[in-house]
Structures are given as C-alpha cells and as structure tokens.
Design an enzyme around this catalytic site. Structure first.
Site, PDB file in Angstrom:
ATOM      1  N   GLY A  51       0.406  -1.429  -0.268  1.00  0.00           N
ATOM      2  CA  GLY A  51       0.218   0.069  -0.028  1.00  0.00           C
ATOM      3  C   GLY A  51       1.071   1.444  -0.358  1.00  0.00           C
ATOM      4  O   GLY A  51       1.939   1.048   0.202  1.00  0.00           O
ATOM      5  N   CYS A  78       4.849  -6.655   1.903  1.00  0.00           N
ATOM      6  CA  CYS A  78       5.166  -4.735   2.549  1.00  0.00           C
ATOM      7  C   CYS A  78       4.903  -3.936   2.778  1.00  0.00           C
ATOM      8  O   CYS A  78       4.986  -3.821   4.060  1.00  0.00           O
ATOM      9  CB  CYS A  78       5.561  -4.397   0.410  1.00  0.00           C
ATOM     10  N   TYR A  79       3.560  -3.018   2.856  1.00  0.00           N
ATOM     11  CA  TYR A  79       2.753  -2.112   3.474  1.00  0.00           C
ATOM     12  C   TYR A  79       2.312  -3.122   4.890  1.00  0.00           C
ATOM     13  O   TYR A  79       2.481  -3.502   6.068  1.00  0.00           O
ATOM     14  CB  TYR A  79       1.654  -1.460   3.329  1.00  0.00           C
ATOM     15  N   HIS A 166       8.488  -7.751  -3.043  1.00  0.00           N
ATOM     16  CA  HIS A 166       6.908  -8.373  -3.448  1.00  0.00           C
ATOM     17  C   HIS A 166       7.829  -9.497  -3.436  1.00  0.00           C
ATOM     18  O   HIS A 166       8.121  -9.890  -4.762  1.00  0.00           O
ATOM     19  CB  HIS A 166       6.928  -7.425  -4.141  1.00  0.00           C
ATOM     20  N   GLU A 168       5.291 -11.881  -5.454  1.00  0.00           N
ATOM     21  CA  GLU A 168       4.331 -11.974  -6.054  1.00  0.00           C
ATOM     22  C   GLU A 168       4.798 -11.702  -7.542  1.00  0.00           C
ATOM     23  O   GLU A 168       4.139 -12.109  -8.683  1.00  0.00           O
ATOM     24  CB  GLU A 168       2.802 -11.188  -6.289  1.00  0.00           C
ATOM     25  N   SER A 220     -14.825  -6.544 -29.545  1.00  0.00           N
ATOM     26  CA  SER A 220     -13.529  -6.524 -30.799  1.00  0.00           C
ATOM     27  C   SER A 220     -12.795  -7.473 -30.887  1.00  0.00           C
ATOM     28  O   SER A 220     -12.455  -6.786 -31.937  1.00  0.00           O
ATOM     29  CB  SER A 220     -12.700  -5.773 -29.509  1.00  0.00           C
ATOM     30  N   GLY A 221     -13.521  -8.349 -30.675  1.00  0.00           N
ATOM     31  CA  GLY A 221     -12.265  -9.588 -31.224  1.00  0.00           C
ATOM     32  C   GLY A 221     -11.342  -9.868 -30.892  1.00  0.00           C
ATOM     33  O   GLY A 221     -10.345 -10.715 -31.491  1.00  0.00           O
ATOM     34  N   GLY A 222     -10.314  -9.034 -30.121  1.00  0.00           N
ATOM     35  CA  GLY A 222      -9.102  -9.436 -29.177  1.00  0.00           C
ATOM     36  C   GLY A 222      -9.548 -10.371 -27.988  1.00  0.00           C
ATOM     37  O   GLY A 222     -11.106 -10.968 -28.209  1.00  0.00           O
ATOM     38  N   VAL A 223      -9.007 -11.416 -27.331  1.00  0.00           N
ATOM     39  CA  VAL A 223      -8.929 -12.965 -26.451  1.00  0.00           C
ATOM     40  C   VAL A 223     -10.137 -11.964 -25.314  1.00  0.00           C
ATOM     41  O   VAL A 223     -10.901 -13.145 -25.332  1.00  0.00           O
ATOM     42  CB  VAL A 223      -7.854 -12.415 -25.701  1.00  0.00           C
ATOM     43  N   ASP A 224     -10.237 -10.764 -25.007  1.00  0.00           N
ATOM     44  CA  ASP A 224     -11.076 -10.795 -23.704  1.00  0.00           C
ATOM     45  C   ASP A 224     -12.348 -10.746 -24.271  1.00  0.00           C
ATOM     46  O   ASP A 224     -13.037 -11.883 -24.013  1.00  0.00           O
ATOM     47  CB  ASP A 224     -10.592  -9.042 -22.752  1.00  0.00           C
ATOM     48  N   SER A 225     -12.257 -10.011 -24.761  1.00  0.00           N
ATOM     49  CA  SER A 225     -13.963  -9.429 -25.763  1.00  0.00           C
ATOM     50  C   SER A 225     -14.407 -10.697 -26.107  1.00  0.00           C
ATOM     51  O   SER A 225     -16.004 -11.374 -25.834  1.00  0.00           O
ATOM     52  CB  SER A 225     -14.203  -9.203 -26.690  1.00  0.00           C
ATOM     53  N   SER A 226     -13.848 -11.439 -26.406  1.00  0.00           N
ATOM     54  CA  SER A 226     -14.045 -12.573 -27.947  1.00  0.00           C
ATOM     55  C   SER A 226     -14.578 -13.950 -26.655  1.00  0.00           C
ATOM     56  O   SER A 226     -15.243 -15.328 -26.123  1.00  0.00           O
ATOM     57  CB  SER A 226     -13.210 -13.523 -28.772  1.00  0.00           C
ATOM     58  N   LYS A 366      -4.139 -12.060 -18.137  1.00  0.00           N
ATOM     59  CA  LYS A 366      -4.867 -12.396 -19.278  1.00  0.00           C
ATOM     60  C   LYS A 366      -4.778 -14.071 -19.925  1.00  0.00           C
ATOM     61  O   LYS A 366      -5.352 -14.955 -19.698  1.00  0.00           O
ATOM     62  CB  LYS A 366      -3.579 -11.418 -19.719  1.00  0.00           C
TER      63      LYS A 366
END
Length: 510
Positions: A51, A78-79, A166, A168, A220-226, A366
């Site tokens: 944070g 961290c925080y 960190h 991660e 959009s035809g991208g990975v996410d929207s598809s 992703k």
C-alpha cells in the site's frame, strides 16, 4: 481458499494470480472486511498486500489486531509486513535509505517454511521508503539486506510471516517458490481449483443473473471480448447480440478479420452487428492531445454507439465487456493509484443507458483468460492473439489522432508484426507493436531532405501484464523491419526501439 486483504498497492491482484497458479482459489477483498465475515469465509490463509501509506500515520489503512489471533496463517507483504509489525508491537520508521527495484536479499533462516528451496542470496523486488526497524516480540528475522535489517520475519508458532519485498512480481526471482511454500507448506492447501470450475460456475451465474433478459456484448475480436462473448453465448444463446464497433483505430485489416470469425459466415452462432464509426470517432478526437482525455472520449463514444445499437434491436438490459484484472487495477478502482483509465473501466461516462454492466472476466489475468478460452473450445489462434487495447491505435499515436496518422501506424505495425512472426521471434513475447511518436526529425532520402515522423517499436516479455521486461529482439529483425518501414510507409524517416520495462513505463504508450 486464500483471502487477500487489499491495502491499496498496485500489485494486489497479482498476488491472487500467483496463488491461483498453484491451483488454489483466491479472492481479493478490501482491508475493511469484518472479522465476522472472515470467520464465515474460513480461508486457509490470509495475505496482506502492499500500500502507498505509512502505517504509523493516524489516517492510514489498518485492520484489527485480532486478525492475527484467528488461528489462520497470515502473510504480510511490504505495507502488509509493516502493518503486522506495527500492530503487534514492533517498530516501523522512515528508512535511512529507501530501496526500489531489484535487490539482493540474504536469507538468514533457511529452515523457515517460507524459504524452503530458496537460495541463501536471492534477487527480490523492493519498493519502500519505510521499514521495520524492530521486529515484534516472538518474531524471528529471516531475511535482510545491507540497508533493510528486517527484509523478512516470522512467528512460526503462530503461522505469521512477513516480507518487506514483493514475492508476487516477476523481478523477485524465487518469489513463486515463496508463495507456493506459504500456500502449501504453511496453509496446507490442496491445489484443486482449476479453470474448468471457473467456466462452469460463471456460465451458471450468468444464466441466473440475466435470466430472460437481453445482453449486448462489446466485441473487439481480441482475446478478452471473444472469451466473454463465448461465455455469454453458452449461458444465454440468442439473447446475446455482439456489436463490433470499427472505430477506425484498429490494426490493418482487423475489422474484416473480426467479421470473418464472428459474422454470419463465422464459427459462432451469435447475433452479430458491425458498426463502421470511423468518421464519428475521428471527429470527436480532432485537436485532442492529452492521453486521459483521448481514452475517455473513446470510451464514452463506445458506450453511445452501443446505446444506439441497443435501441435499434429493442430493449437490452445488460452490456457485456471483456474487462480483466489489469484493466481494473490500472484504472485505480478502490484505493490503488490511477495509472491510466481503461475505456471499459475508468473511462466510462457517468450515465450509461443499460440496466447493468456485466464483466465476467473481471477477476482474471490474461493467462487465465486464455485458459478459459481453451476450456470453452475457442480456436488456439484466437486464444493466443496478442492483446490490443480498447482505445486501439488512439493510444499508440502520441498527440492528436488523424486519419493520416492512423494509416501510418497501421502500415508500420503490420510490417513489424509480419517480420517478427516470419523470423519466429514472437514465441516468448507477451506483446509487440509499432507506435507513432509525435516527434518529427530531419532525414535524407533519395538525396533530398525529409522532415517526417519517427516510429517506435515495442516488444515485451510478460506472463501477467502487471510487470514486463523489454525483449531483446534479434538485430537483423529490427534492421529489416526498419528498412521496410522507412521504404514502404509514407511519412516516416526514422525508427526507434523502446527498451523500457514495466515499471517504470506502461506497456502501451498512453
């Protein structure tokens, strides 16, 4: 299940992603989550995030000290590590020397469950101006650096662990091992959560949520929207209409490619509408140079187009978007600092004429979206398509967006992607593209003076898009790309390569 309590850092959802890599389900909740709710959730472990504040200030984010008495293993990062120390009687102060970036950490206690299989000296990512000056009573210091005496600490008897660095982020070389140790060795998780359970649960939740309603998907035809579109089609079938807005800011020939996949002759049985809105978007963007303003204009215009299309097809209750975790984090929702607005999150206008916005991928990174796509049976070439931002080339053109500039960057980007793919240099790349800088410089072509634009090429390696390293592309690929762009793209006389990682840069230019 592992519970992540969010104290407002930039890498908070990345912690959840790392936990899920170990096939352990993970949820992120605000640090204000009540103790009763935590008891009800019964997590196997709790992680406190980083944070931006100082724990010793009165208005800083905090939690009840009783959290550490629940009998549930806790790890502070961290925080979160400083907060653990502060609440349990340790001392946190401004560090004499701040640490930022890759730092060599010495593991002082290799018998620690957290550091099983970790080298005595290991590279970790530090990002702090405060530090733990004194560990609380009952804690053992397990790691240090020359300027940070408590780089890690633990009270093994109470299953309390803390790291100033960190684990991660990808820059912490053995960070995945540390988090795996916490999840399995300390918390005793079984590792049974898989992507197929996410897909099945999400489809059922969408059926229940939408019922007999109608949904409009921003495709959009991208990975996410598809992936979002196919999830919705499995849940509600023909109640879904996919609207593809060609805003004139797509990659070369991309509009036709999207229609070939999702249109009437495509692979999916969905209602498909293509809206050619190039002129409309260009008019709205005329004279605008500020990146955030461009993003918000594009985001609002998207929504307005969808509203209009919804009215044409009748009552539509839900707007579906392919928002994913990095979009949410970078848009500064919650307490995290705003890096940039994404058109499908922070760029939304105040008024949206839909009953509700549905974002089925909002909790995924992703690589998890790609895994969900494979689970849904989406073809591999589509699942592995590299990311493309919602605002499109509008944020790959520095300064004002014009049709001429769009044409320049489309042609340059197509050449770059073709040469990288032809050389087989795209195998380990997370994203690569050409952008148009706002810089014009003097050149010489055909014995004559030119004063044209400079193209910037970018290629990064990343697994999560939260952090990234600039890729070292073969020089001959860059040379060939440069030669072709300068020779074939009118208005360009110079090509540069972006060597910056994330952080400090973002992957996109604006």
């Amino acid at each position: 299940m592992i519970l992540v309590l969010d104290f407002g850092g930039q890498y908070n959802q990345l912690i959840a992603r790392r936990v899920r890599e170990n096939h352990v389900y993970c949820e992120v909740h605000p640090h204000t989550l009540s103790l009763d709710k935590i008891r009800e959730m019964a997590p196997k472990g709790i992680i406190l995030t980083g944070g931006p504040n100082s724990v010793y200030k009165a208005d800083s984010a905090s939690c009840s000290p009783e959290l550490f008495e629940l009998g549930i293993p806790v790890m502070g990062i961290c925080y979160g590590s400083q907060l653990m120390s502060h609440l349990l009687g340790g001392k946190v102060a401004t560090a004499p020397t701040s640490e930022y970036g890759k730092t060599e950490v010495t593991i002082d206690e290799q018998g620690s469950k957290l550091f099983q299989g970790v080298d005595k000296k290991t590279i970790c990512w530090m990002s702090h101006t405060d530090y733990i000056a004194e560990a609380p009573a009952g804690f053992t210091v397990t790691a240090s650096t020359p300027v940070c005496p408590v780089a890690a600490m633990e009270n093994a008897a109470k299953n309390l662990y803390a790291t100033q660095f960190h684990p991660e982020v990808m820059h912490t070389v053995q960070g995945k091992t540390m988090l795996k140790n916490f999840v399995y060795e300390v918390c005793g998780c079984a590792g049974e959560w898989k992507m197929d359970s996410f897909v099945k649960t999400t489809v059922e939740e969408l059926k229940a949520k939408i019922g007999n309603g109608r949904a409009l998907c921003a495709l959009s035809g991208g990975v996410d929207s598809s992936v979002a579109a196919v999830l919705l089609s499995k849940a509600i079938g023909k109640q879904l209409t996919c609207v593809f807005v060609d805003h004139g800011l797509l990659r070369k020939d991309e509009g036709d490619q999207v229609e070939a996949v999702f249109g009437p002759n495509g692979s999916y049985d969905v209602n498909f509408i293509r809206v050619n809105a190039k002129d409309r978007f260009y008019a709205k963007l005329a004279g605008v140079t500020e990146p955030e303003q461009k993003r918000k204009i594009i985001g609002e215009e998207f929504i307005r187009v969808f509203e209009e299309e919804a009215k044409k097809i009748g009552a539509v209750d839900y707007l579906v978007q392919g928002t994913i975790y990095p979009d949410v984090i970078e848009s500064g929702l919650g307490k995290s600092a705003v890096i940039k607005s994404h058109h499908n999150v922070g760029g939304l206008p105040d008024y949206v004429d839909f009953k509700e916005i549905v974002e089925p991928l909002r909790l995924l990174f992703k690589d998890e979206v790609r895994a969900a796509g494979r689970e849904l049976g989406i073809p591999e070439y589509l699942v592995n398509r590299q990311p493309f931002p919602g605002p499109g080339l509008g944020i790959r053109i520095i300064g004002e967006v014009t049709e001429e500039k769009v044409k320049i960057v489309q042609e340059a980007d197509a050449i770059y992607r073709e040469e990288v793919a032809k050389a087989g240099a795209d195998k380990n790349l997370g994203q690569y593209f050409a952008a148009l800088t706002n810089m014009r410089s003097v050149g010489v072509m055909g014995d004559g003076r030119t004063y044209d634009y400079a193209i910037a090429l970018r290629a990064v390696m990343t697994s999560d898009f939260m952090t990234a390293e600039s890729a070292q592309l073969p020089w001959d690929v860059l040379q060939k790309t440069t030669t072709r762009i300068v020779n074939e793209v009118k208005g360009v006389n110079r090509v540069m390569y972006d060597c910056t990682g994330k952080p400090p840069a973002t992957i996109e230019f604006e």
